[in-house]
Design a protein around this motif. Sequence first.
Motif, PDB file in Angstrom:
ATOM      1  N   ILE A  35       0.697  -1.180  -0.112  1.00 51.26           N
ATOM      2  CA  ILE A  35      -0.403  -0.115  -0.009  1.00 51.26           C
ATOM      3  C   ILE A  35       0.633   1.344   0.092  1.00 51.26           C
ATOM      4  CG2 ILE A  35      -1.625  -1.353   1.471  1.00 51.26           C
ATOM      5  CD1 ILE A  35       0.187   1.062   2.907  1.00 51.26           C
ATOM      6  N   GLU A  36       2.421   1.205  -0.267  1.00 50.45           N
ATOM      7  CA  GLU A  36       3.156   1.986   0.542  1.00 50.45           C
ATOM      8  C   GLU A  36       2.396   3.491  -0.663  1.00 50.45           C
ATOM      9  OE1 GLU A  36       5.660   4.538   2.244  1.00 50.45           O
ATOM     10  OE2 GLU A  36       5.913   2.430   2.541  1.00 50.45           O
ATOM     11  N   GLY A  37       2.933   4.764  -0.582  1.00 46.49           N
ATOM     12  CA  GLY A  37       2.231   5.838  -1.442  1.00 46.49           C
ATOM     13  C   GLY A  37       1.014   5.641  -1.707  1.00 46.49           C
ATOM     14  N   SER A  38       0.166   4.733  -2.093  1.00 45.85           N
ATOM     15  CA  SER A  38      -1.438   4.395  -2.369  1.00 45.85           C
ATOM     16  C   SER A  38      -1.936   5.520  -1.667  1.00 45.85           C
ATOM     17  CB  SER A  38      -2.248   3.043  -2.796  1.00 45.85           C
ATOM     18  OG  SER A  38      -1.830   2.521  -1.472  1.00 45.85           O
ATOM     19  N   GLU A  39      -3.163   5.485  -1.976  1.00 44.07           N
ATOM     20  CA  GLU A  39      -4.267   6.450  -1.455  1.00 44.07           C
ATOM     21  C   GLU A  39      -5.275   5.305  -1.096  1.00 44.07           C
ATOM     22  OE1 GLU A  39      -6.922  10.364  -2.523  1.00 44.07           O
ATOM     23  OE2 GLU A  39      -7.140   8.377  -4.092  1.00 44.07           O
ATOM     24  N   LEU A  40      -6.516   5.308   0.150  1.00 46.79           N
ATOM     25  CA  LEU A  40      -6.700   4.583   0.195  1.00 46.79           C
ATOM     26  C   LEU A  40      -8.138   4.238   0.475  1.00 46.79           C
ATOM     27  CD1 LEU A  40      -4.687   3.309   3.566  1.00 46.79           C
ATOM     28  CD2 LEU A  40      -5.096   2.101   0.999  1.00 46.79           C
ATOM     29  N   ILE A  41      -8.709   3.576   0.015  1.00 46.02           N
ATOM     30  CA  ILE A  41     -10.269   3.983  -0.156  1.00 46.02           C
ATOM     31  C   ILE A  41     -10.980   2.388   0.528  1.00 46.02           C
ATOM     32  CG2 ILE A  41     -12.297   3.998  -1.925  1.00 46.02           C
ATOM     33  CD1 ILE A  41     -10.296   4.193  -4.506  1.00 46.02           C
ATOM     34  N   ILE A  42     -12.124   2.844   2.077  1.00 46.30           N
ATOM     35  CA  ILE A  42     -12.303   2.318   2.289  1.00 46.30           C
ATOM     36  C   ILE A  42     -13.979   2.052   3.223  1.00 46.30           C
ATOM     37  CG2 ILE A  42     -11.894   1.535   5.154  1.00 46.30           C
ATOM     38  CD1 ILE A  42      -8.877   2.839   4.736  1.00 46.30           C
ATOM     39  N   HIS A  43     -14.940   1.732   3.291  1.00 40.98           N
ATOM     40  CA  HIS A  43     -15.817   1.886   3.388  1.00 40.98           C
ATOM     41  C   HIS A  43     -15.875   1.817   4.871  1.00 40.98           C
ATOM     42  CE1 HIS A  43     -20.349   2.608   2.499  1.00 40.98           C
ATOM     43  NE2 HIS A  43     -20.868   2.195   3.193  1.00 40.98           N
ATOM     44  N   ASN A  44     -16.515   3.168   5.945  1.00 46.67           N
ATOM     45  CA  ASN A  44     -16.370   3.136   7.086  1.00 46.67           C
ATOM     46  C   ASN A  44     -14.910   2.748   8.185  1.00 46.67           C
ATOM     47  OD1 ASN A  44     -16.991   4.115   9.840  1.00 46.67           O
ATOM     48  ND2 ASN A  44     -17.777   2.179  10.118  1.00 46.67           N
ATOM     49  N   ALA A  45     -14.210   3.929   6.929  1.00 43.37           N
ATOM     50  CA  ALA A  45     -12.382   3.844   7.505  1.00 43.37           C
ATOM     51  C   ALA A  45     -11.900   3.919   9.021  1.00 43.37           C
ATOM     52  CB  ALA A  45     -11.745   5.190   6.704  1.00 43.37           C
ATOM     53  N   PRO A  46     -12.734   4.562   9.577  1.00 45.75           N
ATOM     54  CA  PRO A  46     -11.765   4.819  10.999  1.00 45.75           C
ATOM     55  C   PRO A  46     -12.064   3.066  11.315  1.00 45.75           C
ATOM     56  CG  PRO A  46     -13.544   6.129  10.821  1.00 45.75           C
ATOM     57  CD  PRO A  46     -13.666   5.617   9.511  1.00 45.75           C
ATOM     58  N   PHE A  47     -13.022   2.175  11.767  1.00 48.19           N
ATOM     59  CA  PHE A  47     -13.206   1.127  11.525  1.00 48.19           C
ATOM     60  C   PHE A  47     -11.467   0.639  11.436  1.00 48.19           C
ATOM     61  CE2 PHE A  47     -14.436  -3.664  11.369  1.00 48.19           C
ATOM     62  CZ  PHE A  47     -14.255  -3.736  13.029  1.00 48.19           C
ATOM     63  N   ASP A  48     -12.383  -0.095  10.443  1.00 51.31           N
ATOM     64  CA  ASP A  48     -10.821  -0.398   9.775  1.00 51.31           C
ATOM     65  C   ASP A  48      -8.811  -0.518  10.326  1.00 51.31           C
ATOM     66  OD1 ASP A  48     -12.022  -2.941   6.897  1.00 51.31           O
ATOM     67  OD2 ASP A  48     -13.095  -0.892   7.695  1.00 51.31           O
ATOM     68  N   LEU A  49      -8.959   1.491   9.332  1.00 50.80           N
ATOM     69  CA  LEU A  49      -7.905   1.864  10.072  1.00 50.80           C
ATOM     70  C   LEU A  49      -7.400   1.488  11.470  1.00 50.80           C
ATOM     71  CD1 LEU A  49      -8.033   5.024   7.796  1.00 50.80           C
ATOM     72  CD2 LEU A  49      -7.261   3.340   7.866  1.00 50.80           C
ATOM     73  N   GLY A  50      -8.478   1.383  12.325  1.00 49.13           N
ATOM     74  CA  GLY A  50      -8.397   1.599  13.368  1.00 49.13           C
ATOM     75  C   GLY A  50      -7.815  -0.036  14.262  1.00 49.13           C
ATOM     76  N   PHE A  51      -8.127  -1.299  13.456  1.00 49.42           N
ATOM     77  CA  PHE A  51      -7.576  -2.313  13.790  1.00 49.42           C
ATOM     78  C   PHE A  51      -6.109  -2.044  13.243  1.00 49.42           C
ATOM     79  CE2 PHE A  51     -11.492  -4.280  15.212  1.00 49.42           C
ATOM     80  CZ  PHE A  51     -11.448  -4.735  15.758  1.00 49.42           C
ATOM     81  N   LEU A  52      -6.170  -1.529  11.854  1.00 51.02           N
ATOM     82  CA  LEU A  52      -4.798  -1.798  11.435  1.00 51.02           C
ATOM     83  C   LEU A  52      -3.579  -0.835  12.036  1.00 51.02           C
ATOM     84  CD1 LEU A  52      -6.043  -1.939   7.607  1.00 51.02           C
ATOM     85  CD2 LEU A  52      -5.021  -3.532   8.238  1.00 51.02           C
TER      86      LEU A  52
END
Length: 234
Positions: free
Chosen positions: A81-98
């Motif tokens: 994922i380095e340097g890319s733009e992330l597309i996530i549905h309900n991003a706080p959930f997935d990013l919180g875990f990662l």
Amino acid sequence: MRQIVLDTETTGLNPRTGDRVIEIGCVELKNRMLTGNNFHRYINPERESDEGALAVHGLTSEFLRDKPKFSEIAAELRDYIEGSELIIHNAPFDLGFLNHEFKLLGLPPFVSHASGVIDTLVNAKEMHPGKRNSLDALCDRYGVSNSHRKLHGALLDAELLADVYLSMTRGQNSLSMYDEVETQGSGVALEAVALAEIIVQRASDDELAAHGGLLDGLDKQVKGTCVWRNYADA
């Protein structure tokens, strides 16, 4: 532009109480085209899933027991994922875990390796206020088939979200007469195709005379000037 559509499955709802990531699915987009360069890993969380979470994803401890631990795939995921733009549905959930998984390994936050984040849930709420904006609801709204989705799966959900995102953002972006369509064959690549030339057909003298007579009749009915006189010369 390189974008990564990402989804996770987890053992529960809260990483702070010990819940872990058990599946990561990523789909790559380059210049709004699916490349097929996807990233998908199952992960051994070294704990049981909550009953509610298990009912959603169906990934049992027996199935995950021989899968790699997060520490074994973290560097590979980071590089992907380095340097890319992330597309996530309900991003706080997935990013919180990662972010939490990276913190457990003493690494910088996961999100620090991305160039930015698009939360499609936030975008959907702005575009469709007061409507249901779950991934399933968006699939229905944009005509994305999810009939094969019996349980949640990170890669499947990322693939569906990629289609939804492309549909959500496919609107006309300029005044030029171009539209985005799917190319034949792959079903995923997008190309700009010029629309047919617009032909302007002028009214004939007889048609203009007939139109004037119609307006005269309307003037008599309203005992004045009908509203359509305002557009007679438009």
